[in-house]
Enzyme design. Structure first.
Site, mmCIF file in Angstrom:
data_model
loop_
_atom_site.group_PDB
_atom_site.id
_atom_site.type_symbol
_atom_site.label_atom_id
_atom_site.label_comp_id
_atom_site.label_asym_id
_atom_site.label_seq_id
_atom_site.Cartn_x
_atom_site.Cartn_y
_atom_site.Cartn_z
ATOM 1 N N HIS A 319 0.809 -1.212 0.000
ATOM 2 C CA HIS A 319 0.000 0.000 0.000
ATOM 3 C C HIS A 319 0.844 1.264 0.000
ATOM 4 C CE1 HIS A 319 -3.376 -2.675 1.018
ATOM 5 N NE2 HIS A 319 -4.154 -1.691 0.640
ATOM 6 N N GLY A 320 2.045 1.207 0.493
ATOM 7 C CA GLY A 320 2.870 2.403 0.499
ATOM 8 C C GLY A 320 4.244 2.141 1.080
#
Length: 517
Positions: A319-320
């Protein structure tokens, strides 16, 4: 280009649909047309990364054909490693260099590069395709077909991460794109646009007021922290739900049924059920291509817990590139382990788990746990996340805006007896934030999902392929009023009003929260 933009709604989508209708009966040219529209859609954001997308499509198509004809593990590892190196460079190189230089004190000349749009999605989609080619689960496709499978614009930017077995047979169908598909697709798209432009963007300022202002999160107390986090929880809920509906709706206009990617996750009664409802196709990918290859639950409890933690850690990192995302994934991994242990300890309580009070408590605990994790997902730094979580746990005390206390005739001395203090924050903002939260909570737990609302029209791939997949997610904890779409003048007016409200809310277009993962 965003779904919630005038350029998409009034230009690209109508032009793409018109061309698709004119080319009915000519499969080859329909594929070329939709591929061209999809590449234009991608290049609108930044044309410089279009060659990157085309290169990955060409590379993976060639490697997939070789794996399909002569499957060997070294070739599979080479192909998968190439994809992981690509996403590793663009998405994680800066993160790793930053941490190495922080630990060593050395200077770095690394220049951050812009993250190519949708790289996480089209990379995972193609890795799954390569794995299936190696396993003999894939058929022979033309390069144009494969390119459209990867880049089909309704699902390119933020998923769902589609499987070739779901999409390729539909692309080859000669009956797609009927008037009924247009009607159903437009209805789903309108509902998604309303969720994004009106609901998600409407509650966003109350989340931003906490997370984007150091003065706010540094001094947050219990009520202010929970108000901001709950507001964010509903913002990302309706943002992702809205995007998922718009993706499914846009694809359905072309006669393509995309798989479900979102199904009322806040009604989940366990964390595992939450992940069967939130980002469904990512959960499926992580299960099939990471958790199970790691060993799944085949080698005892300790190995199962290890595999759960590894899977969710990598899911968080997907996600990041940041420690906040790593901790978010770790929290969900720990939640899953705790749930496993709880399920074992209460295995003899089968009847009790169906009692309404138990189900309510289970849903509430799951909801609270998810929101503690959301604080890390949204925060811009570990410091701000830790401060907010500390306030959510009550360590900074409880206070209310002094303007509210004055309006209802309370004084600091009166409420101090209950351990509540006063602060100088905006009473109006606090009240409106609470009203937004209550209204959105009612929508989540009382109204049917988009899929339930249109269930008799088979709004997603699973509804028309029940024999090929597991049962659809259950409604979960909630009332779910029996509202269902019907071809009546009443529902035509209602959907038209919803669509109009969504379009009129586009004066300030905002990106989807999953726009650049």
């Amino acid at each position: 280009m965003l779904f919630n933009s005038y350029e998409f709604i009034f230009l690209l989508l109508p032009i793409a649909l018109l061309g698709d209708r004119l080319l009915v009966g000519n499969y080859r040219y329909r594929v070329i047309w939709l591929l061209a529209c999809s590449l234009f859609f991608y290049a609108w954001w930044n044309p410089i990364y279009l060659p990157l997308l085309l290169s990955t499509i060409g590379f993976n198509y060639v490697m997939g054909e070789r794996l399909r004809l002569r499957p060997t593990k070294p070739l599979l590892w080479l192909a998968v490693s190439a994809n992981l190196c690509l996403i590793g460079y663009y998405k994680y190189a800066g993160f790793f260099v930053e941490n190495i230089t922080h630990l060593t004190g050395a200077e770095s000349s690394f220049i951050d590069v812009a993250l190519p749009l949708a790289i996480s999605f089209f990379t995972f989609q193609q890795i799954a395709y390569l794995a299936d080619c190696y396993s003999g689960k894939s058929q022979a496709y033309g390069l144009g077909e494969y390119g459209l499978f990867v880049s089909f614009f309704p699902q390119l930017i933020a998923g769902p991460i589609v499987h070739h077995a779901e999409i390729m047979p539909q692309l080859r169908s000669t009956t797609r794109g009927t008037a009924g598909d247009m009607s159903v697709g437009a209805t789903i798209f309108a509902l998604g646009l309303f969720k994004k432009a009106v609901l998600a963007d409407g509650v966003a300022p109350y989340a931003n007021a906490l997370f984007d202002h150091p003065d706010a999160w540094q001094s947050a107390t219990f009520l202010h922290a929970w108000t901001g986090v709950l507001a964010y929880g509903f913002q990302i809920y309706f943002d992702f739900s809205g995007y998922s509906d718009m993706a499914i709706g846009a694809a359905r206009m072309f006669g393509i049924k995309l798989p479900l990617n979102f199904f009322s996750p806040y009604r989940a009664e366990t964390i595992s059920d939450f992940w069967r409802r939130w980002h469904i196709t990512l959960s499926r990918f992580l299960r099939d291509y990471l958790y199970i290859p790691l060993g799944g639950n085949r080698y005892g409890a300790a190995a199962r817990y290890r595999n759960l933690l590894i899977t969710m850690l990598l899911g968080g990192l997907w996600h990041g590139a940041g420690w906040t995302f790593v901790l978010w994934g770790l929290l969900h991994g720990m939640y899953l382990v705790i749930q496993q242990r709880w399920s074992q300890a209460t295995s003899s309580f089968g009847a009790w788990k169906r009692v309404l009070v138990y189900r309510f408590a289970a849903c509430l605990v799951t909801y609270i746990a998810v929101h503690f994790a959301w604080a890390y997902f949204r925060a811009s730094s570990l410091e701000s996340a830790n401060r907010i979580v500390s306030a959510m746990a009550g360590r900074n005390g409880i206070s209310v805006p002094d303007a509210i206390a004055a309006r209802i005739g309370l004084t600091g001395a009166t409420i101090a007896d209950y351990g509540i203090g006063l602060d100088s924050s905006s009473g109006t903002q606090f009240v409106f934030a609470v009203l937004w939260i209550v209204a959105l909570a009612a929508i989540v737990w009382l109204l049917p999902t988009t899929q339930e609302f249109l269930s008799r029209l088979e709004p997603a791939w699973e509804y028309s392929n029940a024999s090929k997949t597991k049962a659809l997610p259950e409604a979960g904890f909630g009332v779910s009023l029996p509202l269902r779409w019907r071809p009546t003048a009443f529902w035509s007016v209602v959907i038209s009003v919803i669509a109009g409200a969504g379009i009129l809310s586009l004066a300030e277009v905002s990106e989807f929260l999953y726009f650049q993962f």
